[in-house]
Design a protein around this motif. Structure first.
Motif, mmCIF file in Angstrom:
data_model
loop_
_atom_site.group_PDB
_atom_site.id
_atom_site.type_symbol
_atom_site.label_atom_id
_atom_site.label_comp_id
_atom_site.label_asym_id
_atom_site.label_seq_id
_atom_site.Cartn_x
_atom_site.Cartn_y
_atom_site.Cartn_z
ATOM 1 N N HIS A 141 -30.711 -32.183 -18.428
ATOM 2 C CA HIS A 141 -30.358 -32.969 -17.329
ATOM 3 C C HIS A 141 -30.123 -32.048 -16.091
ATOM 4 C CE1 HIS A 141 -29.009 -36.501 -15.838
ATOM 5 N NE2 HIS A 141 -27.495 -36.396 -15.868
ATOM 6 N N ALA A 142 -29.696 -32.627 -14.982
ATOM 7 C CA ALA A 142 -29.458 -32.109 -13.615
ATOM 8 C C ALA A 142 -28.250 -30.939 -13.625
ATOM 9 C CB ALA A 142 -29.226 -32.971 -12.601
ATOM 10 N N VAL A 143 -27.433 -31.362 -14.593
ATOM 11 C CA VAL A 143 -26.484 -30.062 -14.708
ATOM 12 C C VAL A 143 -26.437 -29.777 -16.250
ATOM 13 C CG1 VAL A 143 -25.060 -30.995 -12.898
ATOM 14 C CG2 VAL A 143 -24.709 -32.160 -15.182
ATOM 15 N N PRO A 144 -25.567 -28.784 -16.548
ATOM 16 C CA PRO A 144 -25.780 -28.313 -18.113
ATOM 17 C C PRO A 144 -24.994 -29.700 -18.664
ATOM 18 C CG PRO A 144 -25.102 -26.589 -16.854
ATOM 19 C CD PRO A 144 -24.970 -27.609 -15.728
ATOM 20 N N ALA A 145 -25.667 -30.058 -19.923
ATOM 21 C CA ALA A 145 -25.309 -31.144 -20.651
ATOM 22 C C ALA A 145 -25.785 -31.222 -22.097
ATOM 23 C CB ALA A 145 -26.084 -32.339 -20.131
ATOM 24 N N CYS A 146 -25.169 -32.115 -22.916
ATOM 25 C CA CYS A 146 -25.378 -32.125 -24.277
ATOM 26 C C CYS A 146 -25.359 -33.468 -24.763
ATOM 27 C CB CYS A 146 -24.521 -31.034 -25.108
ATOM 28 S SG CYS A 146 -22.714 -31.764 -24.976
ATOM 29 N N GLY A 147 -25.637 -33.785 -26.079
ATOM 30 C CA GLY A 147 -25.722 -34.757 -26.786
ATOM 31 C C GLY A 147 -24.734 -34.599 -28.012
ATOM 32 N N PHE A 148 -24.496 -35.617 -28.667
ATOM 33 C CA PHE A 148 -23.892 -35.457 -30.001
ATOM 34 C C PHE A 148 -24.358 -36.023 -31.181
ATOM 35 C CE2 PHE A 148 -20.656 -34.955 -26.424
ATOM 36 C CZ PHE A 148 -20.282 -33.508 -26.601
ATOM 37 N N ALA A 149 -23.998 -35.641 -32.461
ATOM 38 C CA ALA A 149 -24.276 -36.188 -33.830
ATOM 39 C C ALA A 149 -22.848 -36.351 -34.249
ATOM 40 C CB ALA A 149 -25.331 -35.547 -34.543
ATOM 41 N N VAL A 150 -22.670 -37.446 -34.637
ATOM 42 C CA VAL A 150 -21.166 -37.431 -35.407
ATOM 43 C C VAL A 150 -21.097 -38.314 -36.556
ATOM 44 C CG1 VAL A 150 -18.707 -38.302 -35.057
ATOM 45 C CG2 VAL A 150 -20.125 -37.815 -32.847
ATOM 46 N N ARG A 151 -20.572 -37.974 -37.810
ATOM 47 C CA ARG A 151 -20.500 -38.316 -39.098
ATOM 48 C C ARG A 151 -19.214 -38.356 -39.598
ATOM 49 N NH1 ARG A 151 -20.458 -34.594 -42.782
ATOM 50 N NH2 ARG A 151 -21.373 -32.827 -42.490
ATOM 51 N N CYS A 152 -18.914 -39.104 -40.408
ATOM 52 C CA CYS A 152 -17.586 -38.930 -41.166
ATOM 53 C C CYS A 152 -17.617 -37.745 -42.045
ATOM 54 C CB CYS A 152 -17.497 -40.108 -42.283
ATOM 55 S SG CYS A 152 -17.065 -41.931 -41.586
ATOM 56 N N ALA A 153 -16.710 -37.202 -42.324
ATOM 57 C CA ALA A 153 -16.380 -35.606 -42.778
ATOM 58 C C ALA A 153 -16.896 -35.601 -44.086
ATOM 59 C CB ALA A 153 -15.097 -34.833 -42.510
ATOM 60 N N ARG A 154 -16.914 -36.911 -44.703
ATOM 61 C CA ARG A 154 -17.282 -36.992 -46.218
ATOM 62 C C ARG A 154 -18.508 -37.587 -46.485
ATOM 63 N NH1 ARG A 154 -11.691 -38.324 -49.512
ATOM 64 N NH2 ARG A 154 -10.608 -36.518 -48.831
ATOM 65 N N GLY A 155 -19.194 -38.089 -45.275
ATOM 66 C CA GLY A 155 -20.511 -38.927 -45.186
ATOM 67 C C GLY A 155 -21.562 -37.959 -44.634
ATOM 68 N N SER A 156 -22.669 -38.458 -44.645
ATOM 69 C CA SER A 156 -24.059 -37.896 -44.407
ATOM 70 C C SER A 156 -24.729 -38.464 -43.284
ATOM 71 C CB SER A 156 -24.876 -38.027 -45.706
ATOM 72 O OG SER A 156 -25.390 -39.058 -46.015
ATOM 73 N N ALA A 157 -24.561 -39.883 -42.859
ATOM 74 C CA ALA A 157 -25.402 -40.516 -42.095
ATOM 75 C C ALA A 157 -24.583 -40.366 -40.603
ATOM 76 C CB ALA A 157 -25.345 -42.063 -41.988
ATOM 77 N N HIS A 158 -25.413 -40.012 -39.527
ATOM 78 C CA HIS A 158 -24.763 -39.728 -38.302
ATOM 79 C C HIS A 158 -25.217 -40.581 -37.344
ATOM 80 C CE1 HIS A 158 -25.556 -35.544 -40.189
ATOM 81 N NE2 HIS A 158 -24.682 -35.232 -39.339
ATOM 82 N N TRP A 159 -24.484 -41.147 -36.223
ATOM 83 C CA TRP A 159 -24.463 -41.748 -34.943
ATOM 84 C C TRP A 159 -24.835 -40.524 -34.213
ATOM 85 C CZ3 TRP A 159 -21.223 -41.093 -30.258
ATOM 86 C CH2 TRP A 159 -21.558 -42.166 -29.503
ATOM 87 N N VAL A 160 -25.946 -40.743 -33.637
ATOM 88 C CA VAL A 160 -26.441 -39.749 -32.704
ATOM 89 C C VAL A 160 -26.593 -40.461 -31.345
ATOM 90 C CG1 VAL A 160 -28.302 -38.287 -32.132
ATOM 91 C CG2 VAL A 160 -27.887 -38.997 -34.443
ATOM 92 N N PHE A 161 -25.937 -39.631 -30.341
ATOM 93 C CA PHE A 161 -26.058 -39.866 -28.665
ATOM 94 C C PHE A 161 -26.727 -38.825 -28.184
ATOM 95 C CE2 PHE A 161 -23.132 -40.063 -24.753
ATOM 96 C CZ PHE A 161 -23.887 -41.017 -24.169
ATOM 97 N N SER A 162 -27.848 -39.095 -27.245
ATOM 98 C CA SER A 162 -28.306 -38.259 -26.570
ATOM 99 C C SER A 162 -27.866 -37.618 -25.354
ATOM 100 C CB SER A 162 -29.966 -39.009 -25.990
ATOM 101 O OG SER A 162 -29.426 -39.836 -24.993
#
Length: 270
Positions: A141-162
């Motif tokens: 991106h135009a400035v330093p940036a990131c996305g995130f992958a989030v899941r329940c600590a005991r789960g395996s499937a992620h919600w991913v946000f670019s």
């Protein structure tokens, strides 16, 4: 784990709120204008904020939310972001000119706000109601940036946000290694504005198609479009709806499950 869409627009207009997601009831991902629709009790229940980058549409509500509920909190609100994002917030927002420095109010020893620096690839666990595992993903991106992958600590499937990003092969390299329940990805501009999208390091439908083509063969999950500019949303939607299929292995074609985010929506199943 539940993801509540507080805002998913690339700018403001009637019924358009900028980027913010409430994960369960205690983790905020970006702090755009959609945070303003939360009640005081809901805002006071947020203990951690993940910021993708420093642009105003992703941080606008953070100082106002703190002002609204700081006196109701018993511990600092923890803001997690890249070092450059934290530096921008300290210099340009919480500077006692634009807004009070809540990182030193009421005292430096017991402030309303604490900053916690993230790095790309870092993994951490956050949560006071239910623990969540977070991985910091790369963005372009135009400035330093990131996305995130989030899941329940005991789960395996992620919600991913670019997050806000342009073409980003390292993002897909990592995402293809994850168990993805759903992906939220930006497409800020229409193909008509593709040159502007490229200059500002955002996606358009044409570049989105190239990005989605990097999803590993055999992988399929809902793909939610976010961050469309209100003046171009219908045009962007029409162009993305035209991406009804893509070439797969051996030239076979398979559909992308592309969906549209709406403020006040709830994403479940993670």
């Amino acid at each position: 784990m539940q993801v509540r869409v507080l805002g998913c627009s690339g700018a403001i207009a009637k019924d358009c709120r900028t980027t913010s997601f409430l994960v369960d009831c205690d983790l905020l991902v970006d702090a755009g204008t959609g945070v303003g629709d939360l009640s005081l009790d809901e805002m006071a229940g947020i203990d951690d904020v993940l910021l993708t980058h420093s642009h105003l549409d992703h941080i606008a509500a953070l100082p106002l939310m703190l002002d609204a509920v700081a006196s109701r909190r018993t511990r600092p609100l923890r803001v997690h972001a890249l070092g450059a994002t934290i530096a921008a917030l300290r210099t340009h927002v919480f500077n006692n000119v634009i807004w009070p420095d809540f990182a030193s109010i009421p005292t430096r020893e017991a402030p309303f706000l604490s900053f916690h620096e993230l790095t790309i690839g870092q993994q951490l666990e956050l949560g006071t109601q239910a623990m969540k595992h977070i991985e910091v993903l790369p963005a372009v991106h135009a400035v330093p940036a990131c996305g995130f992958a989030v899941r329940c600590a005991r789960g395996s499937a992620h919600w991913v946000f670019s997050g806000d990003t342009e073409r980003n092969p390292p993002f897909w390299e990592r995402v293809n290694q994850l168990d993805v329940a759903m992906l939220v990805i930006e497409t800020a501009f229409s193909n008509r504005e593709q040159a502007l999208a490229q200059r500002s390091l955002h996606l358009s439908p044409a570049t989105l198609a190239g990005e989605l083509a990097m999803i590993a063969p055999g992988r399929s999950y809902p793909i939610y479009i976010t961050h469309t500019k209100p003046a171009e949303t219908e045009e962007i939607m029409s162009q993305i709806d035209g991406l009804s299929s893509h070439a797969g292995v051996g030239g076979a074609r398979a559909p992308w499950d592309i969906r549209w985010l709406a403020a006040a929506g709830v994403l479940e199943g993670v």
